[in-house]
Design a protein around this motif. Structure first.
Motif, PDB file in Angstrom:
ATOM      1  N   LYS A  81       0.843  -1.206   0.000  1.00  0.00           N
ATOM      2  CA  LYS A  81       0.000   0.000   0.000  1.00  0.00           C
ATOM      3  C   LYS A  81       0.876   1.255   0.000  1.00  0.00           C
ATOM      4  O   LYS A  81       0.569   2.260  -0.639  1.00  0.00           O
ATOM      5  CB  LYS A  81      -0.908   0.001   1.230  1.00  0.00           C
ATOM      6  N   ARG A  95       2.003   2.154  -3.468  1.00  0.00           N
ATOM      7  CA  ARG A  95       0.945   2.853  -4.219  1.00  0.00           C
ATOM      8  C   ARG A  95       0.853   4.326  -3.789  1.00  0.00           C
ATOM      9  O   ARG A  95       0.702   5.228  -4.615  1.00  0.00           O
ATOM     10  CB  ARG A  95      -0.420   2.168  -4.003  1.00  0.00           C
ATOM     11  N   LYS A  96       0.944   4.523  -2.468  1.00  0.00           N
ATOM     12  CA  LYS A  96       0.864   5.890  -1.940  1.00  0.00           C
ATOM     13  C   LYS A  96       2.028   6.738  -2.473  1.00  0.00           C
ATOM     14  O   LYS A  96       1.839   7.876  -2.923  1.00  0.00           O
ATOM     15  CB  LYS A  96       0.913   5.840  -0.412  1.00  0.00           C
ATOM     16  N   GLU A  99       1.426   7.655  -6.047  1.00  0.00           N
ATOM     17  CA  GLU A  99       0.456   8.751  -6.208  1.00  0.00           C
ATOM     18  C   GLU A  99       1.131  10.098  -5.974  1.00  0.00           C
ATOM     19  O   GLU A  99       0.926  11.057  -6.718  1.00  0.00           O
ATOM     20  CB  GLU A  99      -0.707   8.572  -5.226  1.00  0.00           C
ATOM     21  N   ARG A 100       1.950  10.153  -4.936  1.00  0.00           N
ATOM     22  CA  ARG A 100       2.658  11.416  -4.656  1.00  0.00           C
ATOM     23  C   ARG A 100       3.598  11.777  -5.795  1.00  0.00           C
ATOM     24  O   ARG A 100       3.750  12.940  -6.160  1.00  0.00           O
ATOM     25  CB  ARG A 100       3.446  11.303  -3.344  1.00  0.00           C
ATOM     26  N   MET A 108       5.353   7.449   5.954  1.00  0.00           N
ATOM     27  CA  MET A 108       5.385   6.314   5.025  1.00  0.00           C
ATOM     28  C   MET A 108       6.412   5.266   5.450  1.00  0.00           C
ATOM     29  O   MET A 108       6.207   4.077   5.261  1.00  0.00           O
ATOM     30  CB  MET A 108       5.657   6.801   3.600  1.00  0.00           C
TER      31      MET A 108
END
Ligand SMILES: Cc1ncc(COP(=O)(O)O)c(C=O)c1O
Length: 441
Positions: free
Chosen positions: A88, A91-92, A95-96, A345
């Motif tokens: 996850k 993916r985060k 996106e950033r 993160m």
């Protein structure tokens, strides 16, 4: 038909190359003089390479239509539903990255600066004297394999005639990597099939007997395929021998975080070697711990005793990389830099790594329980003693064949099973397959 054959000309070739000389001799046979039609390939003499002992297993698995089939060959993490898993936090980070709209210009040959910093700090700890003193040469490279290859090329070029000692057994690709780089390799004892544990005295004796100044390849943690690591006390005695013999340790760190679930614990050996004042080489990979298998993210580093040597070594690693692949890919490196660069993160990554390592420990226990239930008279304790992604069963090639042919369990022929590809639901099935194979074959 090749252009050279179509024109009836001889292929251009380098006169120095043996393979090219063979081509030249075959060319008149391959080309029909009158019709100028090529009837057979000039490469007819090229033999089929054997399938890769690990990745070939996945190819065979895909062709099997049995609903029971299990792919325990490749060391890749699967969910309880046996599906590939994208973290996850990855993916985060992506996106950033997308929101930043960064360009795709070439990276410097040595790679992304923030990635290189993060990578060496993950391995040695941010406060490591080796980092503080600028004594580490870090080259971002193509995951673990590409990093090992750059390291092997470096040894071939700057330590000619040096033999690389690798554990018996080891990950299937180590021998290819050193041999293809032109580095002679030999084995040192590692695994004791009797105890299904470490043959520690055999290992020390072999390292002692190796010529002074040899390269010694060591798995940083979660030894592949055995899942058997030295204890901290044993690492100390290994360091004694390496130091006394002037050997160059070469760590392969492909599973940091996967052995214990902790990045720090799993980096014990290289950090300890820094403390002991040893110089060493180290290849790192993010395939497993960040699930970036296909992104090819890793690094090749040399930890040296002074900064000038580190600078010169980096310049030569860049020279080697330039002629093989030029610059490393940027996407995965940015992911690592994003994840490690954000406290939030980084914490999430650690959580997911613990989850993955925990799931594997869980299925390890399930498999052990099921084996004991089926055959309580046999000692299955090795399953629980081993760590990391694998269990090394000691099964013979014939027993492995039975696992695949009768039970549709795909595994490498050395008896290694990747528990990362097992679910709790399938543990009892796997136990039945193992019991049948060791009992009857
Ligand atoms: C011991 C060891 N080293 C290196 C690698 C290299 O993996 P990659 O090239 O995907 O980083 C692996 C992969 O399975 C491995 O098990």
């Amino acid at each position: 038909m090749s252009l050279a054959a179509a024109k009836g000309t001889r292929p251009q070739q380098a006169a120095c190359c043996g393979a090219a000389r063979r081509w030249r001799r075959r060319a008149p046979v391959a080309v029909h003089a009158a019709a100028q039609v090529q009837t057979a390939s000039r490469l007819d003499a090229v033999e089929q390479a054997p399938p890769d002992p690990i990745l070939g297993v996945s190819e065979a698995f895909k062709k099997d239509t049995s609903p029971d089939k299990l792919n325990l060959g490749v060391g890749a993490y699967r969910t309880e539903e046996l599906q590939p898993y994208v973290l996850k936090v990855v993916r985060k980070a992506e996106e950033r990255m997308l929101a930043k709209d960064e360009n795709k210009e070439y990276l410097p040959i040595e790679g992304l600066a923030s990635f290189r910093q993060a990578t060496v700090e993950l391995l040695l700890g941010a406060d490591s004297p080796a980092i503080q003193e600028g004594r580490v040469a870090v080259l971002q490279s193509l995951s673990g394999t590409g990093s090992l290859r750059v390291g092997a090329e470096f040894i071939a070029k700057f330590m000619p005639g040096t033999v690389a000692y690798i554990s018996r057994p080891t990950w299937g690709n180590h021998k290819n990597i050193f041999a293809d780089a032109g580095v002679e390799w030999r084995e040192y004892s590692y695994f004791d099939p009797e105890s299904i544990g470490l043959d520690f005295e055999g290992m020390l004796a072999d390292l002692q007997a190796a010529p002074d100044g040899s390269v010694v390849l060591l798995h940083g943690c979660a030894h592949n395929p055995t899942g058997v690591d030295p204890t901290k006390e044993q690492w100390a005695r290994i360091a004694d021998v390496l130091q006394a013999k002037g050997h160059l340790p070469f760590f392969d760190v492909a599973y940091q975080g996967f052995a214990t679930g902790s990045l720090e614990e799993d980096a014990f050996a290289p950090r300890y070697f820094v403390e002991r004042g040893l110089e060493f080489a180290v290849a790192q990979s993010y395939s497993k711990n960040l699930g970036l298998y296909a992104e090819r993210v890793g690094a090749m580093s040399f930890v040296l005793s002074e900064a000038g040597a580190a600078q010169r070594v980096l310049s030569q690693m860049k020279r080697i990389a330039r002629a093989i692949y030029s610059n490393p890919p940027v996407h995965g490196a940015r992911i690592v830099a994003e994840v490690v660069g954000s406290e939030e993160m980084f914490g999430e990554w650690k959580g997911e790594m613990e989850m993955m390592a925990g799931r594997i420990k869980g299925v390890r226990q399930d498999l052990y329980d099921a084996l004991v239930e089926i055959n309580p008279d046999k000692d299955w304790s090795f399953v629980l003693k081993q760590i990391g992604m694998f269990t090394f069963t000691g099964m013979t090639p014939q027993q492995c064949d039975n696992m695949t042919n009768k039970w549709h369990v795909y595994m490498t022929k050395d008896g290694r099973l990747s528990l990362a590809g097992l679910s709790s639901a399938k543990a009892a099935y796997l136990a039945r397959a193992i019991d049948d194979s060791v009992r009857n074959y």
